[in-house]
Design an enzyme around this catalytic site. Structure first.
Site, PDB file in Angstrom:
ATOM      1  N   GLU A  28      25.665  63.106   0.253  1.00 15.43           N
ATOM      2  CA  GLU A  28      26.453  61.880   0.370  1.00 15.43           C
ATOM      3  C   GLU A  28      25.474  60.715   0.468  1.00 15.43           C
ATOM      4  O   GLU A  28      24.465  60.796   1.176  1.00 15.43           O
ATOM      5  CB  GLU A  28      27.323  61.944   1.642  1.00 15.43           C
ATOM      6  CG  GLU A  28      28.156  60.701   1.887  1.00 15.43           C
ATOM      7  CD  GLU A  28      29.027  60.796   3.159  1.00 15.43           C
ATOM      8  OE1 GLU A  28      28.685  61.595   4.063  1.00 15.43           O
ATOM      9  OE2 GLU A  28      30.030  60.079   3.237  1.00 15.43           O
ATOM     10  N   HIS A  70      27.427  68.902   4.115  1.00 16.41           N
ATOM     11  CA  HIS A  70      26.661  67.919   3.344  1.00 16.41           C
ATOM     12  C   HIS A  70      25.661  67.198   4.238  1.00 16.41           C
ATOM     13  O   HIS A  70      25.746  67.268   5.460  1.00 16.41           O
ATOM     14  CB  HIS A  70      27.573  66.909   2.631  1.00 16.41           C
ATOM     15  CG  HIS A  70      28.389  66.021   3.532  1.00 16.41           C
ATOM     16  ND1 HIS A  70      29.666  66.338   3.947  1.00 16.41           N
ATOM     17  CD2 HIS A  70      28.129  64.819   4.091  1.00 16.41           C
ATOM     18  CE1 HIS A  70      30.142  65.367   4.708  1.00 16.41           C
ATOM     19  NE2 HIS A  70      29.232  64.426   4.827  1.00 16.41           N
ATOM     20  N   HIS A 106      23.615  61.271   8.630  1.00 16.18           N
ATOM     21  CA  HIS A 106      24.193  62.392   9.376  1.00 16.18           C
ATOM     22  C   HIS A 106      24.084  63.682   8.584  1.00 16.18           C
ATOM     23  O   HIS A 106      23.893  63.671   7.378  1.00 16.18           O
ATOM     24  CB  HIS A 106      25.663  62.145   9.757  1.00 16.18           C
ATOM     25  CG  HIS A 106      26.595  61.933   8.603  1.00 16.18           C
ATOM     26  ND1 HIS A 106      26.839  60.701   8.058  1.00 16.18           N
ATOM     27  CD2 HIS A 106      27.362  62.810   7.899  1.00 16.18           C
ATOM     28  CE1 HIS A 106      27.718  60.813   7.073  1.00 16.18           C
ATOM     29  NE2 HIS A 106      28.049  62.088   6.937  1.00 16.18           N
TER      30      HIS A 106
HETATM   31 CO    CO Z   1      29.587  62.489   5.644  1.00 19.87          CO
END
Ligand code: CO
Length: 134
Positions: free
Chosen positions: A130, A79, A7
């Site tokens: 991440e 992020h 994502h």
């Molecule tokens: Co995330």
């Protein structure tokens, strides 16, 4: 080492307005807002064919995205999340290469109930990264 883009997370000052933009202007499928008190955010998931966009809005005191929105009042990309097969192996390889893992370096259970780690933006061209064990 990294696999799919899981994502892209975008911090937004107005969750309803951002949801409308993705749903009505861009024509995307969006979820209802999901409060995630353990992570200090309310999230709207924008489901795309190949990945997701997560619209993040601060929830409660000490939200981890509050400081980001203070610096970026109009919102912005917070992020990107890449999948890895083995998060501990990925961490050890990154650390050996000099990348900084945020926090105590131990994976935490992330928003999707899978182990995650965050990597220092200064090591990745100004982007918070991440890693999520797929
Ligand atoms: Co995330």
């Amino acid at each position: 080492m990294i696999g799919k883009l899981n994502h892209v997370a975008i911090a937004v000052p107005d969750l309803e307005a951002a949801t409308k933009t993705y749903r009505d202007v861009l024509g995307a499928k969006v979820s209802a807002p999901k409060p995630q008190p353990a992570h200090g955010v309310t999230v709207v998931f924008v489901q795309l064919d190949n990945t997701k966009v997560e619209l993040l809005h601060p929830l409660g005191e000490g939200s981890p995205i509050k400081g980001f929105l203070d610096k970026n009042p109009g919102g912005g990309v917070h992020h990107v999340c890449f999948e890895v097969a083995d998060i501990l192996a990925a961490r050890d390889k990154l650390k050996a290469g000099g990348a900084r893992v945020l926090g105590d370096g131990e994976p935490k259970i992330g928003a999707h109930d899978k182990p995650v780690l965050f990597l220092h933006p200064k090591d990745f061209n100004g982007t918070l990264v991440e890693l999520e064990q797929a």
